[in-house]
Design a protein around this motif. Structure first.
Motif, PDB file in Angstrom:
ATOM      1  N   LEU B  54       0.836  -1.208   0.000  1.00  0.00           N
ATOM      2  CA  LEU B  54       0.000   0.000   0.000  1.00  0.00           C
ATOM      3  C   LEU B  54       0.866   1.250   0.000  1.00  0.00           C
ATOM      4  O   LEU B  54       0.537   2.237  -0.675  1.00  0.00           O
ATOM      5  N   LEU B  55       1.970   1.217   0.736  1.00  0.00           N
ATOM      6  CA  LEU B  55       2.851   2.390   0.752  1.00  0.00           C
ATOM      7  C   LEU B  55       3.384   2.670  -0.655  1.00  0.00           C
ATOM      8  O   LEU B  55       3.397   3.814  -1.108  1.00  0.00           O
ATOM      9  N   GLU B  56       3.786   1.630  -1.358  1.00  0.00           N
ATOM     10  CA  GLU B  56       4.277   1.816  -2.730  1.00  0.00           C
ATOM     11  C   GLU B  56       3.169   2.345  -3.642  1.00  0.00           C
ATOM     12  O   GLU B  56       3.403   3.226  -4.486  1.00  0.00           O
ATOM     13  N   PRO B 105      16.115   1.417  -3.024  1.00  0.00           N
ATOM     14  CA  PRO B 105      16.272   1.234  -4.477  1.00  0.00           C
ATOM     15  C   PRO B 105      14.979   0.787  -5.170  1.00  0.00           C
ATOM     16  O   PRO B 105      14.682   1.222  -6.284  1.00  0.00           O
ATOM     17  N   ARG B 106      14.194  -0.061  -4.496  1.00  0.00           N
ATOM     18  CA  ARG B 106      12.946  -0.528  -5.123  1.00  0.00           C
ATOM     19  C   ARG B 106      11.959   0.630  -5.288  1.00  0.00           C
ATOM     20  O   ARG B 106      11.328   0.771  -6.341  1.00  0.00           O
ATOM     21  N   LEU B 107      11.841   1.486  -4.279  1.00  0.00           N
ATOM     22  CA  LEU B 107      10.924   2.619  -4.400  1.00  0.00           C
ATOM     23  C   LEU B 107      11.433   3.610  -5.447  1.00  0.00           C
ATOM     24  O   LEU B 107      10.641   4.162  -6.228  1.00  0.00           O
ATOM     25  N   GLU B 127      13.968  -2.328 -21.751  1.00  0.00           N
ATOM     26  CA  GLU B 127      14.932  -2.121 -20.652  1.00  0.00           C
ATOM     27  C   GLU B 127      14.255  -1.528 -19.419  1.00  0.00           C
ATOM     28  O   GLU B 127      14.723  -1.737 -18.292  1.00  0.00           O
ATOM     29  N   ASP B 128      13.194  -0.757 -19.630  1.00  0.00           N
ATOM     30  CA  ASP B 128      12.508  -0.139 -18.480  1.00  0.00           C
ATOM     31  C   ASP B 128      11.791  -1.185 -17.636  1.00  0.00           C
ATOM     32  O   ASP B 128      11.701  -1.049 -16.414  1.00  0.00           O
ATOM     33  N   ILE B 129      11.273  -2.209 -18.280  1.00  0.00           N
ATOM     34  CA  ILE B 129      10.662  -3.313 -17.530  1.00  0.00           C
ATOM     35  C   ILE B 129      11.757  -4.162 -16.887  1.00  0.00           C
ATOM     36  O   ILE B 129      11.629  -4.600 -15.731  1.00  0.00           O
ATOM     37  N   ALA B 130      12.863  -4.348 -17.614  1.00  0.00           N
ATOM     38  CA  ALA B 130      13.992  -5.101 -17.027  1.00  0.00           C
ATOM     39  C   ALA B 130      14.492  -4.402 -15.760  1.00  0.00           C
ATOM     40  O   ALA B 130      14.879  -5.069 -14.789  1.00  0.00           O
ATOM     41  N   ALA B 131      14.448  -3.073 -15.743  1.00  0.00           N
ATOM     42  CA  ALA B 131      14.898  -2.328 -14.555  1.00  0.00           C
ATOM     43  C   ALA B 131      13.985  -2.607 -13.359  1.00  0.00           C
ATOM     44  O   ALA B 131      14.454  -2.682 -12.220  1.00  0.00           O
ATOM     45  N   LEU B 132      12.689  -2.773 -13.618  1.00  0.00           N
ATOM     46  CA  LEU B 132      11.774  -3.116 -12.518  1.00  0.00           C
ATOM     47  C   LEU B 132      12.057  -4.529 -12.001  1.00  0.00           C
ATOM     48  O   LEU B 132      12.039  -4.765 -10.788  1.00  0.00           O
ATOM     49  N   HIS B 133      12.322  -5.447 -12.904  1.00  0.00           N
ATOM     50  CA  HIS B 133      12.684  -6.802 -12.469  1.00  0.00           C
ATOM     51  C   HIS B 133      13.970  -6.769 -11.642  1.00  0.00           C
ATOM     52  O   HIS B 133      14.072  -7.437 -10.614  1.00  0.00           O
TER      53      HIS B 133
END
Lengths: 194, 170
Positions: B54-56, B105-107, B127-133
């Motif tokens: 929820l915070l995210e 880093p995740r936030l 690459e933007d989705i790879a960065a989330l992974h």
């Protein structure tokens, strides 16, 4: 960054390829499979829906919203909603959405010439008065939603559209702010077998 | 006569009263009101938030409100962040992103993606989705985040439209 070649706007159907794995490549739950049967039974093997099925409830709600906006009874002629969808998609750069809804508009109106110019030249291309007013409202809502005001609704009022018809047109442009983002940021449109 | 309209989140954020002409106009298509509220509930107040906390979720929504100039959206989610225990440091770091230190880093990865999808969706790459992974998100979490940012793009526009009609029919 990659130098991916983006397809040109066209009424030719595109395919779509996700940038992460879908539920078909994972240990999916019964609820994830069930939402596809429930809300998109005719498209349950489409990679876009196989991807969105990762999170069933937003897919269920969004599909209801999308179908209600684009196909719901009452309010604006469906062609007006399709035109707003094409305008938003053209501005956002979503060739997949623009193609699907350009074809829907052409089928509903029998007029392919204006949409072709809109795809080729962009939203500033010359259009009929009614079409221009619809596109202007959709573009304003796409590009500058915080600046939207009563004056932006007036041209369609002056053409005799009811509040409900205008609301339908804005809802179409708004739902494509969502749809275009899903299609453009979770994967890419490809030409045919690409 | 009055239809007993329940104010939904779009009415509330647009400053539309439940008995106003704009609320009545929106309820000529009651399914759209219900599905928009259902989308809000599923993405911003889920009973089981699962992989995206929820915070995210409220951090992303706060950021979208700021980026788009919808102050009431930012204020709503700032309040919800504080209810979840977020302090001034975190609120300020989200607002000042990317010129802010100390974010997990995740936030930070989630905020970077929020900015990209909100302001320049046509420039996104694989690459933007790879960065989330790389920041620890699973494919399911990537979908949740994409739906959330997409929904907010819809919601601010629905608010803008309700407000525009409200200007006329006050």
């Amino acid at each position: 960054m990659s130098t991916r070649q983006r397809p040109r706007f066209s009424t030719v159907p595109f395919a779509w390829q996700p940038w992460t794995s879908t539920i078909a490549e994972s240990d999916a739950s019964p609820a994830q499979w069930a939402v596809l049967d429930e809300v998109v039974p005719a498209m349950k093997t489409n990679p876009y829906y196989l991807l969105l099925a990762h999170d069933p409830e937003p897919l269920r709600q969004r599909t209801g919203l999308f179908n209600g906006i684009m196909k719901g009874e009452g309010g604006s002629p469906r062609a007006d909603r399709e035109l707003a969808a094409v305008a938003a998609s053209r501005v956002n750069g979503c060739v997949y959405c623009a193609s699907v809804h350009a074809r829907a508009y052409n089928q509903l109106t029998g007029d392919t010439e204006q949409i072709q110019r809109l795809l080729d030249e962009g939203v500033g291309t010359p259009l009929g008065e009614r079409e221009r007013a619809i596109v202007n409202l959709a573009v304003k809502l796409t590009n500058a939603p915080a600046e939207l005001g009563a004056a932006d609704l007036q041209p369609l009022r002056d053409l005799g559209l009811s509040d409900l018809e205008i609301l339908d047109i804005t809802n179409s442009a708004a739902i494509f702010a969502w749809a275009n983002r899903l299609l453009q940021t979770l994967g890419e449109s490809t030409t045919g077998d690409g | 006569m009055s239809i007993t309209a329940q104010p939904d989140v779009i009415d509330r954020l647009a400053g539309i009263a439940a008995d106003s002409p704009v609320a009545a106009l929106r309820r000529q298509k009651p399914d759209l009101v219900a599905f928009a509220q259902g989308s809000y509930d599923a993405l911003l107040e889920p009973v089981r938030p699962g992989e995206v906390s929820l915070l995210e979720r409220h951090a992303i929504a706060y950021r979208v409100g700021l980026l788009t100039g919808f102050d009431m959206v930012a204020a709503q989610h700032e309040g919800l962040l504080r209810e979840l225990g977020a302090g001034d440091d975190l609120i300020e770091a989200i607002a000042a992103f990317p010129a802010s230190d100390g974010l997990e880093p995740r936030l930070a990865a989630l905020l970077r993606h929020t900015d990209l999808v909100t302001t320049a969706p046509g420039t996104a790459e694989a690459e933007d989705i790879a960065a989330l992974h790389a920041a620890g998100l699973t494919p399911a979490a990537v979908v949740t985040v994409g739906q959330l940012i997409g929904f907010l793009a819809y919601q601010i526009r629905a608010i803008a439209v309700a407000r525009a009609f409200g200007e006329e029919t006050r």
